[in-house]
Design an enzyme around this catalytic site. Structure first.
Site, mmCIF file in Angstrom:
data_model
loop_
_atom_site.group_PDB
_atom_site.id
_atom_site.type_symbol
_atom_site.label_atom_id
_atom_site.label_comp_id
_atom_site.label_asym_id
_atom_site.label_seq_id
_atom_site.Cartn_x
_atom_site.Cartn_y
_atom_site.Cartn_z
ATOM 1 C CB CYS A 211 -0.926 0.018 1.206
ATOM 2 S SG CYS A 211 -1.992 -1.412 1.279
ATOM 3 C CG ASN B 198 -6.565 -0.774 1.559
ATOM 4 O OD1 ASN B 198 -5.885 -0.439 0.584
ATOM 5 N ND2 ASN B 198 -6.033 -1.183 2.689
ATOM 6 C CG HIS C 158 -3.083 3.482 2.326
ATOM 7 N ND1 HIS C 158 -3.657 3.073 1.139
ATOM 8 C CD2 HIS C 158 -3.100 2.384 3.140
ATOM 9 C CE1 HIS C 158 -3.983 1.804 1.224
ATOM 10 N NE2 HIS C 158 -3.660 1.364 2.432
HETATM 11 N N1 COA Z 1 -18.481 -9.126 9.602
HETATM 12 C C1 COA Z 1 -18.911 -9.432 10.841
HETATM 13 N N2 COA Z 1 -18.104 -9.780 11.842
HETATM 14 C C2 COA Z 1 -16.774 -9.830 11.580
HETATM 15 C C3 COA Z 1 -16.257 -9.536 10.309
HETATM 16 C C4 COA Z 1 -17.158 -9.175 9.301
HETATM 17 N N3 COA Z 1 -16.770 -8.874 8.065
HETATM 18 N N4 COA Z 1 -14.920 -9.661 10.362
HETATM 19 C C5 COA Z 1 -14.592 -10.020 11.604
HETATM 20 N N5 COA Z 1 -15.733 -10.137 12.350
HETATM 21 C C6 COA Z 1 -15.858 -10.498 13.748
HETATM 22 C C7 COA Z 1 -14.673 -11.288 14.270
HETATM 23 O O1 COA Z 1 -14.829 -12.650 13.982
HETATM 24 C C8 COA Z 1 -14.703 -10.979 15.733
HETATM 25 O O2 COA Z 1 -15.677 -11.798 16.329
HETATM 26 P P1 COA Z 1 -15.467 -12.376 17.817
HETATM 27 O O3 COA Z 1 -15.388 -11.157 18.693
HETATM 28 O O4 COA Z 1 -16.681 -13.207 18.027
HETATM 29 O O5 COA Z 1 -14.188 -13.139 17.784
HETATM 30 C C9 COA Z 1 -15.226 -9.545 15.807
HETATM 31 O O6 COA Z 1 -15.855 -9.304 14.528
HETATM 32 C C10 COA Z 1 -14.150 -8.526 16.030
HETATM 33 O O7 COA Z 1 -13.061 -8.828 15.163
HETATM 34 P P2 COA Z 1 -11.800 -7.900 15.067
HETATM 35 O O8 COA Z 1 -10.844 -8.498 14.095
HETATM 36 O O9 COA Z 1 -11.291 -7.594 16.445
HETATM 37 O O10 COA Z 1 -12.458 -6.575 14.446
HETATM 38 P P3 COA Z 1 -11.835 -5.163 14.328
HETATM 39 O O11 COA Z 1 -12.632 -4.171 15.056
HETATM 40 O O12 COA Z 1 -10.343 -5.160 14.572
HETATM 41 O O13 COA Z 1 -12.056 -4.872 12.768
HETATM 42 C C11 COA Z 1 -10.757 -4.864 10.751
HETATM 43 C C12 COA Z 1 -11.443 -5.726 11.817
HETATM 44 C C13 COA Z 1 -10.095 -5.788 9.748
HETATM 45 C C14 COA Z 1 -11.800 -4.025 10.064
HETATM 46 C C15 COA Z 1 -9.708 -3.942 11.453
HETATM 47 O O14 COA Z 1 -8.900 -4.708 12.309
HETATM 48 C C16 COA Z 1 -8.834 -3.214 10.469
HETATM 49 O O15 COA Z 1 -9.297 -2.416 9.677
HETATM 50 N N6 COA Z 1 -7.517 -3.429 10.559
HETATM 51 C C17 COA Z 1 -6.583 -2.777 9.653
HETATM 52 C C18 COA Z 1 -6.616 -3.447 8.322
HETATM 53 C C19 COA Z 1 -5.878 -2.684 7.279
HETATM 54 O O16 COA Z 1 -5.886 -1.497 7.275
HETATM 55 N N7 COA Z 1 -5.251 -3.443 6.387
HETATM 56 C C20 COA Z 1 -4.552 -2.907 5.285
HETATM 57 C C21 COA Z 1 -3.347 -2.179 5.710
HETATM 58 S S1 COA Z 1 -2.686 -1.282 4.406
#
Ligand code: COA
Length: 334
Positions: free
Chosen positions: A120, A291, A261
Site C-alpha cells: 500500500c 482500500n 492511504h
Molecule cells: N463481519 C462481521 N463480523 C466480523 C467480520 C465481518 N466482516 N470480520 C470479523 N468479524 C468479527 C470477528 O470474527 C470478531 O468476532 P469475535 O469477537 O466473536 O471473535 C469480531 O468481529 C471482532 O473482530 P476484530 O478483528 O477484532 O475486528 P476489528 O474491530 O479489529 O475490525 C478490521 C477488523 C479488519 C476491520 C480492522 O482490524 C482493520 O481495519 N484493521 C486494519 C486493516 C488494514 O488497514 N489493512 C490494510 C493495511 S494497508
C-alpha cells in the site's frame, strides 16, 4: 544519459486514475459472507469497492489507463517519458513488468520501465524515487503509477479481509523544473521486515510462519492480522505526519492537503483527532473504493487535482503504510 550539474526541482504536471466499472457493495457481500452492511460500515467506513472483471480488466489495464489519462491531463505524449515506474503487488506477470507493458501499449518508446513493490506504500515510494531520479539530472520526465487489483488476491470466503479491499490505479507525470524548491522537499521511505507476517500472501507452504499452520491457509491469498495492522497504521500515520511537519517547519495550516492511504476510515479519523488536522484537508474516498492498496493515494491525488484542490505554490503531504511492513511520506511543493 548525462548528469545535469545545476540543481533542479520537480514539477507535478498532471494526474490520472482508473477504476473498474463494477461495484461490489456491502449488501452484495452480505449475500456471500456472514457479515452485515452495518458491521462493515461501522468498523471500516466502507460502503462499496470497485472490482475488476477478470476476463477484461486487471492491474495492467488499470495502470495503463491511469497513465494514459495522466499524460492527457499533462499535455504530454508517451514518447516524452523517459521512465515509467509502476508500484504494484498484484502484477499479472513479474516478467515482463507491468511498467514495461504500459510503455509498449502507450508507445513510450524512449522510456525505461520497472515495477516497484511496497504494497500500500507503493505509490508514495514511487513518487519519492521518481523525484530523486529527476533531481539527479539523469531523467527529465517520469510517469509514476500505483495500481492494484486486490480482488485477485482476496479470499472471498474470509470475511475479515475481503470486506476491505478494492481495485484502482492512480498516476502522475513528473518533469524536471528549474526551481529546486519545487517537488519533494522531505521524504521518508521506511520498512520493518521483522513484522512481515501481519500482512502477507503466501504462495508456498514453506512461507507460512510457525504458529500459523493451524489457521485455514489458502495459498495465493492475502492473510492479515487486522488488529495488529490497525495498531501499526495508527501509530505510523501519526509519527510520519508529525515528523514531516517538524522537519519542514510547516504547520497543518500551511499544507493544502494531507493525502493519506485509504485503509480504514477509523485509522484516518484517529490520526485527524490525534494530530489535530483540519478535517477538510484530509480527503476520504474509502466509502466508495475501499482500500485499493498502491492505487489509493494516486486515486485520491487525482480526485483532488481535478477538483482544483491542489493549488500551485503550496505544499501537500502524501502518507501511506502497508505490507512489508512499509511506510512512506512525501512533502511536495507543488
Ligand atoms: N463481519 C462481521 N463480523 C466480523 C467480520 C465481518 N466482516 N470480520 C470479523 N468479524 C468479527 C470477528 O470474527 C470478531 O468476532 P469475535 O469477537 O466473536 O471473535 C469480531 O468481529 C471482532 O473482530 P476484530 O478483528 O477484532 O475486528 P476489528 O474491530 O479489529 O475490525 C478490521 C477488523 C479488519 C476491520 C480492522 O482490524 C482493520 O481495519 N484493521 C486494519 C486493516 C488494514 O488497514 N489493512 C490494510 C493495511 S494497508
Amino acid at each position: 544519459m548525462t548528469h545535469a550539474s545545476a540543481p533542479r526541482g520537480v514539477r507535478l504536471l498532471g494526474t490520472g486514475s482508473a477504476v473498474p466499472p463494477a461495484e461490489l457493495t456491502n449488501k452484495d457481500l452480505e449475500k456471500i459472507l456472514d457479515t452485515t452492511d452495518e458491521w462493515i460500515h461501522q468498523r471500516t467506513g466502507i460502503t462499496a469497492r470497485r472490482i475488476c472483471d477478470p476476463g477484461r480488466e486487471g492491474t495492467y489495464t488499470l495502470a495503463r489507463d491511469a497513465v494514459s489519462r495522466a499524460l492527457e491531463a499533462s499535455k504530454r505524449r508517451a514518447e516524452d517519458l523517459d521512465l515509467v515506474i509502476c508500484a504494484t503487488c498484484t502484477a499479472e506477470m513479474t516478467c515482463p513488468s507491468t511498467a514495461c507493458r504500459i510503455t509498449g501499449a502507450l508507445g513510450a518508446t524512449r522510456a525505461g520501465a520497472f515495477d516497484l513493490t511496497a504494497a500500500c506504500s507503493g505509490f508514495v515510494y514511487a513518487m519519492n524515487v521518481a523525484d530523486t531520479l529527476i533531481r539527479s539530472g539523469r531523467f527529465q520526465r517520469i510517469g509514476v503509477v500505483g495500481a492494484d487489483a486486490m480482488s485477485t488476491m482476496v479470499d472471498y470466503t474470509d470475511r475479515s479481509v475481503s470486506i476491505l479491499f478494492g481495485d484502482a490505479a492512480g498516476a502522475a507525470i513528473l518533469e524536471a523544473d528549474p526551481d529546486p524548491s519545487r517537488g519533494c522537499i522531505h521524504q521518508t521511505l521506511s520498512a520493518d521486515g521483522s513484522d512481515w507476517r501481519t500482512l502477507y500472501m503466501p504462495r508456498r507452504c514453506q512461507e507460512i510462519p510457525p504458529g500459523e499452520e493451524s489457521n485455514p491457509i489458502r495459498l495465493g491469498y492475502l492473510r492479515m492480522h487486522g488488529r495488529e495492522v490497525f495498531r501499526f497504521a495508527v501509530t505510523k500515520f501519526r509519527e510520519v505526519i508529525e515528523e514531516a511537519l517538524s522537519a519542514t517547519k510547516l504547520t497543518p495550516d500551511d499544507v493544502s492537503q494531507f493525502i493519506c492511504h485509504q485503509s480504514n476510515r477509523r485509522i484516518i479519523e484517529t490520526a485527524i483527532e490525534k494530530i489535530g488536522l483540519p478535517r477538510d484537508k484530509v480527503h476520504v474516498n474509502i466509502d466508495r473504493y475501499g482500500n485499493s492498496s498502491a492505487g489509493s493515494v494516486g486515486l485520491c491525488l487525482d480526485e483532488l487535482w481535478r477538483a482544483g484542490k491542489i493549488p500551485q505554490g503550496r505544499p501537500m503531504i502524501l502518507v501511506a503504510f502497508g505490507g512489508g511492513l512499509t511506510w512512506a511520506s512525501s512533502v511536495w511543493n507543488v
